[in-house]
Design a protein around this motif. Sequence first.
Motif, PDB file in Angstrom:
ATOM      1  N   ALA A 103       0.847  -1.189   0.000  1.00 27.15           N
ATOM      2  CA  ALA A 103       0.000   0.000   0.000  1.00 27.15           C
ATOM      3  C   ALA A 103       0.883   1.240   0.000  1.00 27.15           C
ATOM      4  N   SER A 104       0.448   2.263  -0.736  1.00 30.95           N
ATOM      5  CA  SER A 104       1.242   3.490  -0.815  1.00 30.95           C
ATOM      6  C   SER A 104       0.311   4.654  -1.133  1.00 30.95           C
ATOM      7  N   TYR A 105       0.900   5.844  -1.123  1.00 31.22           N
ATOM      8  CA  TYR A 105       0.159   7.033  -1.554  1.00 31.22           C
ATOM      9  C   TYR A 105       0.894   7.624  -2.743  1.00 31.22           C
ATOM     10  N   VAL A 106       0.182   7.767  -3.855  1.00 27.97           N
ATOM     11  CA  VAL A 106       0.783   8.243  -5.102  1.00 27.97           C
ATOM     12  C   VAL A 106       0.271   9.655  -5.374  1.00 27.97           C
ATOM     13  N   GLU A 107       1.116  10.650  -5.159  1.00 29.32           N
ATOM     14  CA  GLU A 107       0.682  12.035  -5.256  1.00 29.32           C
ATOM     15  C   GLU A 107       0.188  12.409  -6.647  1.00 29.32           C
ATOM     16  N   GLU A 108       0.835  11.867  -7.674  1.00 32.30           N
ATOM     17  CA  GLU A 108       0.423  12.242  -9.035  1.00 32.30           C
ATOM     18  C   GLU A 108      -0.947  11.674  -9.409  1.00 32.30           C
ATOM     19  N   ASP A 109      -1.460  10.737  -8.611  1.00 28.46           N
ATOM     20  CA  ASP A 109      -2.799  10.198  -8.856  1.00 28.46           C
ATOM     21  C   ASP A 109      -3.891  10.952  -8.099  1.00 28.46           C
ATOM     22  N   HIS A 110      -3.490  11.866  -7.217  1.00 30.84           N
ATOM     23  CA  HIS A 110      -4.484  12.573  -6.407  1.00 30.84           C
ATOM     24  C   HIS A 110      -5.080  13.756  -7.165  1.00 30.84           C
ATOM     25  N   ARG A 129      -6.505  17.302  -7.659  1.00 30.77           N
ATOM     26  CA  ARG A 129      -6.300  18.595  -7.019  1.00 30.77           C
ATOM     27  C   ARG A 129      -7.345  19.582  -7.501  1.00 30.77           C
ATOM     28  N   GLY A 130      -7.825  20.409  -6.578  1.00 25.59           N
ATOM     29  CA  GLY A 130      -8.864  21.376  -6.906  1.00 25.59           C
ATOM     30  C   GLY A 130      -9.932  21.390  -5.828  1.00 25.59           C
ATOM     31  N   ASN A 181      -7.928  21.930  -1.441  1.00 30.03           N
ATOM     32  CA  ASN A 181      -7.336  20.689  -1.958  1.00 30.03           C
ATOM     33  C   ASN A 181      -6.291  21.001  -3.027  1.00 30.03           C
ATOM     34  N   ALA A 182      -5.397  21.912  -2.692  1.00 29.84           N
ATOM     35  CA  ALA A 182      -4.440  22.400  -3.684  1.00 29.84           C
ATOM     36  C   ALA A 182      -3.135  21.618  -3.709  1.00 29.84           C
TER      37      ALA A 182
END
Length: 482
Positions: free
Chosen positions: A218-225, A227-228, A239-240
């Motif tokens: 399990a991980s957190y992928v910032e580019e998949d989040h 934003r807005g 949510n910037a």
Amino acid sequence: MARNTAGLLTPAQRHLVTRFGYGVDATLAEDVRRAGGASAWFELQLTRPGAFPDGAAEGVRRWWPDLDRGPAELWKRQVEEVRGGWEVMEDYGRWLLVRRIRTRRPVLEKMAEFWEAMLHVPVSGDAQFTWRVDYGDTVRRHALGRFDELLAATTTHPAMLIFLSGATSTKRAPNENLGRELLELHTLGTGNYDEDDVKASARILTGHHVDLWETWKASYVEEDHYRGRVKVRGFSARNAKADGRRVTKEYLHYLAHHPDTAHHVCERLATKFVRDDPPQSLVRRLAKVYLRNDTAIVPVLQALVASKEFRTSAGDKLRDPSEDVVATYRALGVEVGRPRSGDSGANAILWQASGLGLSPHAWPRPDGTPVRNDVWASPARALGSMSMHWSMAGGWWPTAELDYRTPSAWVPAKKPIRFADLVDEVSRDLLHRPASKHLVETACLATGCGRKEKIDREHGLYQWGFPRLLAAVLDSPDHLAC
């Protein structure tokens, strides 16, 4: 498990420990007496469960080693056809059932079961099985804590992410499954959100990832989040940032503290532990306690048990299939040994629950195991329960690695006993309550014995007919209802 030989609990005491337990046996009755009564026992169960040593229940996990293997190893073993995920999940169900038979901390077990059903991840599934045991462990750790912490731990848990497609949801293709069920089933409830809320909910939860079919990490992928700006009901955030975990945390905190969530959670608690149609006045009172105590679960349970509605609800609930199986083992005092063969009792117990309609957490839909009576009050369920009671009353199946009590536990060796008195003795032992007039009449019909008939060890009832008496007691509403 020891036999019920000491004084009986009062009806009010029995109601409390039965509703929040899995059946009264001598050990439980003694724990209640040592605590100073059912209310004191319940308070200890809520606030100091460690006061009840539970090694006998905790030790059974070692019987099924796969339960402590990591996700990657479990998947590797499935791919190599060493052991399938469905087999591991069957072991998980068996462990839960045997644990419930043995536990001295039934309130903790009951609440772990309750939350695992409400925040539901089915045990079936080639992907989520890899993380499913860890998910159950996570729920158990929070079962008597705060709902906001439980919600945060379960929503972003790999098992939940996999089951509701959150593990592959991205800003480019946000999947709405988790965002929707979070609102409908886990927090606000049906009708308390709209489609825009669902879309925003799904966007907030993007970024959480599980490496499916490979490492299972399990991980957190910032580019998949995504934003807005996002808005769900009264919650809004810019949510910037690429890392949206703080927004997720704040969002889940908002949902957990929302009045609609308080109502939804407390209504389900009241439906499970009071009756199928709990008064809305009770639900509102419990919701106020929930919000006033920062979503803490213990104060809500204390208020529920102190209510008039709870005190007057004895016998209004029906045991579900798993509860019936566990209560039957406990009532009969069947000792379950470590499984050493495929057909051992510790393995077969899962097939017994499945035969009645449902094994632990196998409900296939996201809404989780039902807590209403009407789902389980079918003719098929009644016949299934009677069949299970009959086979266990005679000690006919299952048999391997199980130790059943014999009729000599009830029929005196020398002095004969009147049949009505014998029925009362069996009722006090199995159900921890005196035999009612109706139960005696039923036992007479089931066995062909008269009320005043003398029973000794030469009598046919002792020689071959005793299962009829035990089954009559187990088939009664006094056992099936709680």
